[in-house]
Design a protein around this motif. Structure first.
Motif, PDB file in Angstrom:
ATOM      1  N   ALA A 114       0.662  -1.083   0.039  1.00  0.00           N
ATOM      2  CA  ALA A 114       0.107   0.106  -0.063  1.00  0.00           C
ATOM      3  C   ALA A 114       0.895   1.351  -0.018  1.00  0.00           C
ATOM      4  O   ALA A 114       0.654   2.265  -0.565  1.00  0.00           O
ATOM      5  CB  ALA A 114      -1.073  -0.270   1.140  1.00  0.00           C
ATOM      6  N   GLY A 115       1.860   1.316   0.889  1.00  0.00           N
ATOM      7  CA  GLY A 115       2.808   2.426   0.964  1.00  0.00           C
ATOM      8  C   GLY A 115       3.623   2.821  -0.407  1.00  0.00           C
ATOM      9  O   GLY A 115       3.807   3.903  -0.742  1.00  0.00           O
ATOM     10  N   GLN A 116       3.654   1.647  -1.308  1.00  0.00           N
ATOM     11  CA  GLN A 116       4.290   2.053  -2.598  1.00  0.00           C
ATOM     12  C   GLN A 116       3.505   2.804  -3.509  1.00  0.00           C
ATOM     13  O   GLN A 116       3.944   3.327  -4.501  1.00  0.00           O
ATOM     14  CB  GLN A 116       4.708   0.765  -3.179  1.00  0.00           C
ATOM     15  N   PHE A 117       2.245   3.053  -2.908  1.00  0.00           N
ATOM     16  CA  PHE A 117       1.298   3.773  -3.746  1.00  0.00           C
ATOM     17  C   PHE A 117       0.661   5.006  -3.190  1.00  0.00           C
ATOM     18  O   PHE A 117      -0.170   5.771  -3.421  1.00  0.00           O
ATOM     19  CB  PHE A 117      -0.023   2.899  -4.525  1.00  0.00           C
ATOM     20  N   GLY A 118       1.515   5.233  -1.888  1.00  0.00           N
ATOM     21  CA  GLY A 118       1.091   6.609  -1.175  1.00  0.00           C
ATOM     22  C   GLY A 118      -0.231   6.224  -0.191  1.00  0.00           C
ATOM     23  O   GLY A 118      -0.891   7.380   0.140  1.00  0.00           O
ATOM     24  N   ILE A 119      -0.585   5.051   0.040  1.00  0.00           N
ATOM     25  CA  ILE A 119      -1.577   4.829   0.758  1.00  0.00           C
ATOM     26  C   ILE A 119      -1.191   4.137   2.087  1.00  0.00           C
ATOM     27  O   ILE A 119      -0.589   3.265   2.238  1.00  0.00           O
ATOM     28  CB  ILE A 119      -2.812   3.810   0.083  1.00  0.00           C
ATOM     29  N   ALA A 314      -2.764   3.869  16.988  1.00  0.00           N
ATOM     30  CA  ALA A 314      -1.958   3.393  15.890  1.00  0.00           C
ATOM     31  C   ALA A 314      -2.369   4.110  14.785  1.00  0.00           C
ATOM     32  O   ALA A 314      -1.541   4.010  13.609  1.00  0.00           O
ATOM     33  CB  ALA A 314      -2.165   1.775  15.830  1.00  0.00           C
ATOM     34  N   MET A 315      -3.610   4.775  14.657  1.00  0.00           N
ATOM     35  CA  MET A 315      -3.670   5.502  13.531  1.00  0.00           C
ATOM     36  C   MET A 315      -3.922   7.178  13.714  1.00  0.00           C
ATOM     37  O   MET A 315      -4.814   7.649  14.753  1.00  0.00           O
ATOM     38  CB  MET A 315      -5.131   4.845  12.953  1.00  0.00           C
ATOM     39  N   LYS A 316      -2.795   7.847  12.986  1.00  0.00           N
ATOM     40  CA  LYS A 316      -3.055   9.351  13.406  1.00  0.00           C
ATOM     41  C   LYS A 316      -3.140  10.050  11.942  1.00  0.00           C
ATOM     42  O   LYS A 316      -2.590   9.501  11.061  1.00  0.00           O
ATOM     43  CB  LYS A 316      -1.753   9.643  14.008  1.00  0.00           C
ATOM     44  N   GLN A 317      -3.676  11.143  11.912  1.00  0.00           N
ATOM     45  CA  GLN A 317      -3.821  11.893  10.620  1.00  0.00           C
ATOM     46  C   GLN A 317      -2.615  12.314  10.245  1.00  0.00           C
ATOM     47  O   GLN A 317      -2.137  12.220   8.839  1.00  0.00           O
ATOM     48  CB  GLN A 317      -4.627  13.239  10.887  1.00  0.00           C
ATOM     49  N   SER A 318      -1.473  12.411  11.118  1.00  0.00           N
ATOM     50  CA  SER A 318      -0.013  12.836  10.685  1.00  0.00           C
ATOM     51  C   SER A 318       0.590  11.854   9.668  1.00  0.00           C
ATOM     52  O   SER A 318       1.267  12.266   9.027  1.00  0.00           O
ATOM     53  CB  SER A 318       0.892  13.084  11.664  1.00  0.00           C
ATOM     54  N   PRO A 323       3.772  12.126   5.373  1.00  0.00           N
ATOM     55  CA  PRO A 323       4.048  10.582   5.127  1.00  0.00           C
ATOM     56  C   PRO A 323       5.384  10.373   4.868  1.00  0.00           C
ATOM     57  O   PRO A 323       6.317  11.265   4.360  1.00  0.00           O
ATOM     58  CB  PRO A 323       3.061  10.361   3.831  1.00  0.00           C
ATOM     59  N   GLU A 324       5.926   9.123   4.759  1.00  0.00           N
ATOM     60  CA  GLU A 324       7.007   8.782   4.183  1.00  0.00           C
ATOM     61  C   GLU A 324       7.156   8.800   2.599  1.00  0.00           C
ATOM     62  O   GLU A 324       5.903   8.814   2.178  1.00  0.00           O
ATOM     63  CB  GLU A 324       7.348   7.085   4.578  1.00  0.00           C
ATOM     64  N   PRO A 325       8.242   9.146   2.131  1.00  0.00           N
ATOM     65  CA  PRO A 325       8.387   9.469   0.507  1.00  0.00           C
ATOM     66  C   PRO A 325       8.070   8.118   0.054  1.00  0.00           C
ATOM     67  O   PRO A 325       8.203   7.064   0.490  1.00  0.00           O
ATOM     68  CB  PRO A 325       9.910   9.836   0.513  1.00  0.00           C
ATOM     69  N   PRO A 349       5.198  12.643  -1.201  1.00  0.00           N
ATOM     70  CA  PRO A 349       3.604  13.091  -1.392  1.00  0.00           C
ATOM     71  C   PRO A 349       3.425  14.397  -0.661  1.00  0.00           C
ATOM     72  O   PRO A 349       4.027  14.718   0.441  1.00  0.00           O
ATOM     73  CB  PRO A 349       2.734  11.991  -0.913  1.00  0.00           C
ATOM     74  N   GLN A 350       2.435  15.350  -1.014  1.00  0.00           N
ATOM     75  CA  GLN A 350       2.354  16.685  -0.607  1.00  0.00           C
ATOM     76  C   GLN A 350       0.815  16.958  -0.059  1.00  0.00           C
ATOM     77  O   GLN A 350       0.102  16.761  -0.819  1.00  0.00           O
ATOM     78  CB  GLN A 350       2.972  17.823  -1.224  1.00  0.00           C
ATOM     79  N   ARG A 351       0.498  16.708   1.281  1.00  0.00           N
ATOM     80  CA  ARG A 351      -0.802  16.806   1.519  1.00  0.00           C
ATOM     81  C   ARG A 351      -0.945  17.772   2.754  1.00  0.00           C
ATOM     82  O   ARG A 351       0.014  18.054   3.363  1.00  0.00           O
ATOM     83  CB  ARG A 351      -1.416  15.430   1.935  1.00  0.00           C
TER      84      ARG A 351
END
Length: 359
Positions: A114-119, A314-318, A323-325, A349-351
Motif C-alpha cells: 500500500a505504501g508503494q502507492f502512497g496509501i 496506531a492511526m493518526k492523521q499525520s 508521510p514517508e516518501p 507526497p504533499q498533503r
C-alpha cells in the motif's frame, strides 16, 4: 475498430461546469472548487471529475485480495488510508500455520505494498466468525491472537461476530471482546448475512454484558433494518457499499439524509468477490450530487473512521499528512511491486489539512 475517447477528450464548458460524457453523450455536472483534477472515477458508468486533493479513508478493505491497479486507482481517487480486517479467504483454512501466515501478510507485505502507492495501511486482527466453527483451529488461533494484536499498525480486533450464530461462534466472540478490553483496543463487528437483525441485536447484547464501550466499537454491514438500533445504542454504524448484497450507494445517500452523519461510516469491504475498491469516493460523489452537505460527506467518508480507529493510538492523521516518501525502488524481503524494466516512482507526497474537501 471502435474509436474510444478518453477523459481528456471531453469538451468542458468552464462557465457552466458541464461536459459531454465520452461514452453516452449525456451531460455531466460538478461543482468547481479551486481547480479540477482530471481523475477518472467510474460512477454509474461515467468518468466523474473529482476535486484535487479530496481525501478519503476506506475503513474496511480486504486488500490482500486486490491488485496493484486497485491501489493506484484508489490513490488517484483520494483514498489516503485503508483498514484491512481479518476475514475468510473464500475457502476454509485447515491449520494454524496458514492463519498465522495470513495475519503476517496483512501486517507486513500488504502494508509495504500500500505504501508503494502512497496509501497508509492498518489492520484489524481477529478470528472471523465463519472459521470460529472449526473448534480446534479456533482455539489455536485465539491462543495466538494476543501476539499479533499488539503489533504495529493494529487499530482494532475484527472482524468479530456471528455467521451461523452458533454456540461456538458466541464463545469465540466473547473471548475476543475480553481481549480487546485487556489490550484497550476498539472492535470491528461483522453482522451476519442471514437473520441480520437478530444477529445484530444479539451481538450488541453480548457487548453490553461485557460492558464494552459502544463508542469504541464499529458494527459493520448494516442495512436499513439495523441502523436505527445500532445508532440508538451508541455504536458506530458502518455500511459496506456492496451492491445487491449489503448496501448500494444510492441507499447509503438516503440513510445519511435521514439519520445524519454522526457515527456513520462508509466502506467498500472490497475483497475477492464482485466488489469495488472505489466505493467510498464514488459514494461521496453521489452524495454531493444529491445535495448532502460537504461536512456530512467528510464525516462519513473520513472523520468518523479516524475518530474510532484513532482510539487505538496506531492511526493518526499525520501518518498521511506527513508521510514517508514513496520509493518504489525499495524491497520487502527481496520483493518489489515492479517487474523488470519498469521505472520506479520516487517522490514525496504533499498533503495538508486544506486538501480535505468534497466538491
Amino acid at each position: 475498430m471502435e474509436n474510444k475517447r478518453g477523459f481528456d477528450d471531453i469538451p468542458i464548458r468552464p462557465a457552466a461546469n458541464e461536459a459531454d460524457c465520452p461514452c453516452c453523450g449525456s451531460r455531466l455536472k460538478w461543482k468547481n472548487a479551486e481547480g479540477l483534477a482530471r481523475l477518472e472515477l467510474e460512477a454509474a458508468g461515467h468518468p466523474v471529475p473529482v476535486a484535487a486533493g479530496t481525501m478519503f479513508i476506506d475503513p474496511h478493505a480486504h486488500m490482500i485480495s486486490r491488485s496493484t491497479d486497485d491501489y493506484q486507482a484508489m490513490a488517484r481517487a483520494g483514498v489516503v488510508a485503508v483498514v484491512e480486517p481479518s476475514f475468510w479467504l473464500g475457502q476454509p483454512r485447515t491449520n494454524l500455520g496458514s492463519y498465522l501466515d495470513y495475519l503476517s501478510t496483512i501486517l507486513g507485505f500488504e502494508k509495504f505494498r500500500a505504501g508503494q502507492f502512497g496509501i497508509r495501511h492498518y489492520c484489524c486482527i481477529g478470528l472471523n466468525p465463519k472459521e470460529a466453527n472449526n473448534q480446534a483451529l479456533a482455539e489455536a488461533v485465539l491462543d495466538a491472537l494476543p501476539t499479533f494484536a499488539v503489533k504495529e499498525g493494529v487499530v482494532a480486533l475484527g472482524e468479530l461476530g456471528y455467521d451461523e450464530q452458533s454456540a461456538q461462534e458466541d464463545k469465540c466472540l466473547r473471548v475476543q471482546v475480553d481481549l480487546a478490553i485487556e489490550l484497550d483496543l476498539p472492535i470491528m463487528i461483522h453482522t451476519p448475512h442471514r437473520d441480520k437483525h437478530r444477529g445484530t441485536l444479539r451481538t450488541m447484547d453480548v457487548l453490553a454484558e461485557h460492558r464494552f464501550d459502544p463508542g469504541r466499537c464499529v458494527i459493520d454491514h448494516n442495512t436499513e433494518e439495523t441502523v436505527r438500533e445500532v445508532l440508538d445504542r451508541g455504536y458506530f454504524a458502518a455500511f459496506s457499499i456492496y451492491p445487491h448484497t449489503k448496501m448500494g450507494n444510492e441507499r447509503m445517500t438516503e440513510i445519511v439524509r435521514r439519520y445524519g452523519p454522526e457515527r456513520i461510516i462508509v466502506d467498500s469491504a472490497c475483497d475477492w468477490g464482485v466488489s469495488d475498491p472505489l466505493a467510498v469516493p464514488k459514494t461521496a460523489v453521489l452524495m454531493a450530487e444529491r445535495g448532502i452537505a460537504p461536512s456530512a460527506i467528510r464525516k462519513v467518508t473520513y472523520d468518523n473512521a479516524l475518530a474510532v480507529y484513532g482510539l487505538s493510538g496506531a492511526m493518526k492523521q499525520s501518518d498521511w499528512l506527513d508521510p514517508e516518501p514513496i520509493d518504489q525502488s525499495t524491497l520487502f524481503q527481496g520483493n518489489s511491486v515492479l517487474r523488470g524494466g519498469q521505472t520506479p516512482r520516487i517522490e514525496a507526497p504533499q498533503r495538508s489539512m486544506g486538501d480535505i474537501r468534497i466538491a
